[in-house]
Design a protein around this motif. Structure first.
Motif, PDB file in Angstrom:
ATOM      1  N   TRP A   1       4.119   3.118 -16.670  1.00 28.76           N
ATOM      2  CA  TRP A   1       4.292   1.755 -15.719  1.00 28.76           C
ATOM      3  C   TRP A   1       5.592   0.963 -15.830  1.00 28.76           C
ATOM      4  N   GLN A   2       5.962   0.898 -17.194  1.00 29.94           N
ATOM      5  CA  GLN A   2       7.097   0.048 -17.562  1.00 29.94           C
ATOM      6  C   GLN A   2       8.207   0.721 -16.890  1.00 29.94           C
ATOM      7  N   THR A   3       8.271   2.204 -17.226  1.00 36.25           N
ATOM      8  CA  THR A   3       9.335   2.800 -16.938  1.00 36.25           C
ATOM      9  C   THR A   3       9.621   2.719 -15.084  1.00 36.25           C
ATOM     10  N   THR A   4       8.195   2.918 -14.551  1.00 36.74           N
ATOM     11  CA  THR A   4       8.255   2.810 -13.126  1.00 36.74           C
ATOM     12  C   THR A   4       8.801   1.501 -12.475  1.00 36.74           C
ATOM     13  N   ARG A   5       8.179   0.441 -13.100  1.00 35.17           N
ATOM     14  CA  ARG A   5       8.465  -0.936 -12.570  1.00 35.17           C
ATOM     15  C   ARG A   5      10.087  -1.334 -13.187  1.00 35.17           C
ATOM     16  N   ASP A   6      10.492  -1.094 -14.564  1.00 36.33           N
ATOM     17  CA  ASP A   6      11.680  -1.515 -14.800  1.00 36.33           C
ATOM     18  C   ASP A   6      12.922  -0.798 -14.436  1.00 36.33           C
ATOM     19  N   HIS A   7      12.593   0.376 -14.309  1.00 38.65           N
ATOM     20  CA  HIS A   7      13.817   1.482 -14.045  1.00 38.65           C
ATOM     21  C   HIS A   7      13.854   2.213 -12.759  1.00 38.65           C
ATOM     22  N   VAL A   8      12.528   2.785 -12.406  1.00 39.42           N
ATOM     23  CA  VAL A   8      12.547   3.825 -11.113  1.00 39.42           C
ATOM     24  C   VAL A   8      12.829   2.720  -9.916  1.00 39.42           C
ATOM     25  N   LEU A   9      11.723   1.969  -9.664  1.00 40.20           N
ATOM     26  CA  LEU A   9      11.477   1.134  -8.633  1.00 40.20           C
ATOM     27  C   LEU A   9      12.825   0.263  -8.275  1.00 40.20           C
ATOM     28  N   PRO A  10      13.484  -0.335  -9.161  1.00 37.22           N
ATOM     29  CA  PRO A  10      14.592  -0.966  -8.917  1.00 37.22           C
ATOM     30  C   PRO A  10      15.867  -0.075  -8.527  1.00 37.22           C
ATOM     31  N   LEU A  11      16.035   1.090  -9.000  1.00 40.07           N
ATOM     32  CA  LEU A  11      17.060   2.093  -8.443  1.00 40.07           C
ATOM     33  C   LEU A  11      16.678   2.563  -7.101  1.00 40.07           C
ATOM     34  N   ALA A  12      15.510   2.868  -6.713  1.00 38.94           N
ATOM     35  CA  ALA A  12      15.129   3.264  -5.610  1.00 38.94           C
ATOM     36  C   ALA A  12      14.842   2.261  -4.521  1.00 38.94           C
ATOM     37  N   PHE A  13      14.911   1.119  -4.937  1.00 38.03           N
ATOM     38  CA  PHE A  13      14.824  -0.144  -3.817  1.00 38.03           C
ATOM     39  C   PHE A  13      15.551  -0.043  -2.581  1.00 38.03           C
TER      40      PHE A  13
ATOM     41  N   LEU B   1       0.858  -1.134   0.076  1.00 38.29           N
ATOM     42  CA  LEU B   1       0.011  -0.073   0.233  1.00 38.29           C
ATOM     43  C   LEU B   1       0.906   1.125  -0.004  1.00 38.29           C
ATOM     44  N   GLY B   2       1.966   1.263   0.918  1.00 37.22           N
ATOM     45  CA  GLY B   2       2.727   2.423   0.969  1.00 37.22           C
ATOM     46  C   GLY B   2       3.560   2.719  -0.292  1.00 37.22           C
ATOM     47  N   ILE B   3       4.409   1.785  -0.934  1.00 36.89           N
ATOM     48  CA  ILE B   3       4.855   1.938  -2.147  1.00 36.89           C
ATOM     49  C   ILE B   3       4.015   2.386  -3.019  1.00 36.89           C
ATOM     50  N   GLY B   4       2.744   1.750  -3.259  1.00 32.55           N
ATOM     51  CA  GLY B   4       2.032   2.221  -4.329  1.00 32.55           C
ATOM     52  C   GLY B   4       1.249   3.524  -4.024  1.00 32.55           C
TER      53      GLY B   4
ATOM     54  N   VAL C   1       6.139   4.636   5.889  1.00 34.22           N
ATOM     55  CA  VAL C   1       6.569   3.881   4.477  1.00 34.22           C
ATOM     56  C   VAL C   1       6.430   4.855   3.251  1.00 34.22           C
ATOM     57  N   ILE C   2       5.110   5.537   3.311  1.00 32.72           N
ATOM     58  CA  ILE C   2       5.057   6.455   1.883  1.00 32.72           C
ATOM     59  C   ILE C   2       6.132   7.465   1.793  1.00 32.72           C
ATOM     60  N   ILE C   3       6.484   8.319   3.147  1.00 31.55           N
ATOM     61  CA  ILE C   3       7.211   9.275   3.144  1.00 31.55           C
ATOM     62  C   ILE C   3       8.685   8.736   2.752  1.00 31.55           C
ATOM     63  N   SER C   4       9.450   7.722   3.228  1.00 35.84           N
ATOM     64  CA  SER C   4      10.539   7.118   2.989  1.00 35.84           C
ATOM     65  C   SER C   4      10.614   6.611   1.497  1.00 35.84           C
ATOM     66  N   ALA C   5       9.520   6.137   1.032  1.00 34.46           N
ATOM     67  CA  ALA C   5       9.493   5.550  -0.167  1.00 34.46           C
ATOM     68  C   ALA C   5       9.400   6.786  -1.518  1.00 34.46           C
ATOM     69  N   ARG C   6       8.555   7.852  -1.037  1.00 34.73           N
ATOM     70  CA  ARG C   6       8.691   8.919  -1.888  1.00 34.73           C
ATOM     71  C   ARG C   6      10.164   9.438  -2.122  1.00 34.73           C
ATOM     72  N   GLU C   7      10.951   9.751  -0.828  1.00 36.06           N
ATOM     73  CA  GLU C   7      12.080  10.290  -0.757  1.00 36.06           C
ATOM     74  C   GLU C   7      13.095   9.406  -1.566  1.00 36.06           C
ATOM     75  N   ALA C   8      12.812   8.165  -1.612  1.00 36.61           N
ATOM     76  CA  ALA C   8      13.797   7.201  -2.452  1.00 36.61           C
ATOM     77  C   ALA C   8      13.672   7.190  -3.752  1.00 36.61           C
ATOM     78  N   ILE C   9      12.038   7.271  -3.954  1.00 36.99           N
ATOM     79  CA  ILE C   9      11.944   7.662  -5.523  1.00 36.99           C
ATOM     80  C   ILE C   9      12.529   8.900  -6.183  1.00 36.99           C
ATOM     81  N   ARG C  10      12.444   9.912  -5.449  1.00 40.94           N
ATOM     82  CA  ARG C  10      12.879  11.156  -5.839  1.00 40.94           C
ATOM     83  C   ARG C  10      14.221  11.314  -6.161  1.00 40.94           C
ATOM     84  N   THR C  11      14.973  10.326  -5.564  1.00 42.81           N
ATOM     85  CA  THR C  11      16.540  10.372  -5.667  1.00 42.81           C
ATOM     86  C   THR C  11      16.588   9.819  -7.179  1.00 42.81           C
TER      87      THR C  11
END
Lengths: 296, 301
Positions: free
Chosen positions: A187-199, A91-94, A160-170
């Protein structure tokens, strides 16, 4: 001129003295907080290690302090926190992905943002009140593992939301643009590139949220987690207790022997939370270094 | 490569579904807030159908669990105010000194070591602070103040100060760090010492940010539960004497929920009335705190 030089030297001398005094005072202030942490750890470990043995870790609570143990509480904490993670992490990551990658900067989305900031500041006991009315009474979950996990999930969600946002923003926007340029959808961009880097960054936030959830007491007392549980949780509807509640119960007993049990329980809880906190800090430092190299 | 229109359409449907799910996750937080406000206001309204709002704010006794019931919230507010005030008295000077030291004086290496340790201080479960206050700090204070009872406001207040110190030091440090270097350089060019720059340039420039850190820390102290429930006692007490045992709003809520209170009774509804007070106080402080922080950021953006 020579007469004027004297006061200047005096002023400089006074300034140097003040600087030195301030340095001492400031270091003392820092030392007070470090010393308190040291005293807290020393106090808990010196009282607790005497009591902490295999018997303590594998026994259920007892009316006799020397026979009491923390097994039911460890199991309860494990189940509650696992369930809480399973609910609040997706929920938080979403929510974080929506706010960072999808949301337009309009009034409605800004309201969601302000709302999350405010939720993060609501005292945990208020979440307990919400859980009591919503999950225990209205959804008739009673004093169950599920009611506890749902309550803690709501509590953990803003962190979870606040820290995930900070990670995604970097994640640099050049990476998104590169993905879009070769025809990827959002969604492809988010799933395949943004999320792995922000993981790694998201993980850091999740670990901190979990470590806080393990230590939460008040909201679970509110929804009626029991203080005397002599069995392991059997299912989602099972009554349960958690480590901090067991510790609270032992601290509130008049017998001295239970204070030792509390201290031993604190040692277990401290080791867990310090390990999680340490892991989060290491992960973050590693991540920061990695990203600064990448940006070169 | 030929892109046929049906695959584009499928792709579009998939994209829209994902976006709808993600939007659902984000909007969920609004439901949580609505739930909190809904639950609190409904039960509080029920409470005030039985207890007059005038009694709630003017009566000086709080005894809802006794046969002779009084519903004056003043003693609980007083207890909450007392412990939070002690916490702020401890945390404010230590927090400011720590943040000035970390932002203006300390080498990067020292910062790298001290900041995580301060974060750990904020991460220790509060039930452990309660144990520490009751069984370490109180006996220690009793050596200096022999009259101090086992449950008192002073000891949990001091420990709470250490607990909220990381909030003040990290938020204040952020604020000081954001003060433009040019302001410092201008002061140095006029011959100021580092200390003068810190206290006459950096602190005044970061003032709204520092105030925000105080307000957010007080809000945290007001909502703190286990520490005071363990070490401050369970006696509603209309006093500002830190040597006495007090009961905070949060302690009362815990006390009721530990007992066997039937739902629907007036005792049960008191939880929500007190909870509403607590929510309004912390919510108000948080809003002011975040407004100040935002304004500060805009000044130096």
């Amino acid at each position: 001129m020579i007469q004027g030089a004297q006061p200047i030297q005096k002023i400089i001398a006074a300034q140097k003295r003040n600087e030195a005094i301030f340095r001492v005072v400031a270091i003392a202030a820092v030392a007070i907080s470090l010393a308190t942490l040291g005293a807290l750890l020393f106090d808990a470990f010196s009282d607790g290690l005497r009591r902490l043995d295999w018997q303590f870790l594998t026994s259920f609570p007892s009316r006799k302090p020397e026979r009491a143990g923390i097994l039911a509480a460890i199991a309860g904490s494990f189940y509650v926190v696992s369930l809480t993670s399973a609910i609040s992490i997706p929920l938080g990551i979403g929510a974080a992905v929506y706010l960072e990658e999808y949301a337009k900067n309009n009034r409605f989305n800004r309201m969601i943002e302000v709302n999350i900031t405010n939720l993060a500041g609501v005292p945990s006991i208020i979440y307990g009140i919400l859980g009591l009315e919503l999950f225990v009474r209205m959804m008739k979950l009673d004093r169950s593992l599920m009611a506890g996990a749902l309550t803690l999930s709501l509590l953990a969600l803003p962190t979870v939301i606040i820290s995930a946002r900070e990670a995604i923003r970097t994640v640099p926007s050049s990476i998104r643009q590169a993905a879009y340029a070769v025809g990827a959808t959002r969604w492809q961009t988010t799933r395949d590139h943004v999320l792995p880097l922000a993981f790694p960054g998201i993980m850091t936030g999740i670990i901190l949220a979990i470590s806080r959830a393990i230590g939460e007491t008040a909201p679970l007392i509110m929804i009626g987690a029991l203080t005397y549980v002599a069995f392991l949780p059997t299912g989602l509807d099972s009554p349960f207790t958690v480590m901090p509640i067991q510790i609270f119960n032992w601290v509130s007993r008049p017998q001295k022997g239970f204070f030792e049990c509390a201290a031993a329980g604190i040692v277990v809880l401290l080791i867990l939370t310090l390990m999680l906190n340490g892991l989060a800090i290491i992960l973050r430092n590693y991540y920061q270094r990695k990203f600064s190299v990448r940006s070169l | 490569m030929i892109i046929n229109s049906s695959s584009v359409q499928i792709r579009k449907i998939k994209e829209n579904t994902v976006q709808a799910i993600l939007f659902g996750c984000a909007i969920f937080s609004v439901f949580v807030t609505a739930g909190i406000i809904g639950v609190l206001s409904f039960e509080t309204f029920e409470f005030f159908r039985e207890v007059s709002i005038i009694e709630f704010f003017t009566d000086t006794q709080w005894t809802p669990l006794f046969t002779q019931k009084h519903f004056g919230i003043a003693p609980l507010l007083c207890g909450t105010f007392l412990t939070s005030a002690i916490a702020l008295i401890v945390a404010a000077p230590l927090g400011i000194l720590t943040s000035v030291y970390l932002s203006e004086y300390a080498s990067p290496r020292v910062r790298r070591v001290i900041k995580p340790i301060l974060e750990i201080l904020a991460g220790v479960p509060t039930v452990i602070y309660g144990y520490f206050a009751l069984l370490f700090v109180t006996p220690l204070l009793q050596k200096v103040l022999p009259d101090l009872p086992g449950f008192n406001a002073l000891s949990p207040g001091i420990v709470m100060g250490i607990m909220i110190l990381p909030i003040i030091s990290s938020l204040s440090e952020d604020a000081m760090y954001a003060v433009p270097q040019s302001l410092r350089n201008a002061a140095y060019a006029l011959g100021s010492s580092k200390l003068q720059v810190s206290f006459k340039v950096v602190i005044p420039s970061a003032f709204s940010g520092i105030t925000a850190s105080f307000i957010l820390a007080i809000s945290r102290a007001i909502g703190e539960t286990m520490l005071v429930a363990i070490a401050a006692g369970q006696m509603p007490n209309l006093t500002l004497n830190p040597m006495e045992s007090v009961m905070t709003m949060t302690t009362f809520i815990v006390q009721v929920s530990l007992g066997d209170t039937q739902t629907g009774t007036i005792e049960y509804k008191t939880i929500f009335a007190v909870g509403t007070m607590l929510f309004l106080l912390t919510f108000g402080l948080n809003i002011i705190g975040h407004k100040l922080r935002k304004r500060f950021r805009e000044v130096y953006a």
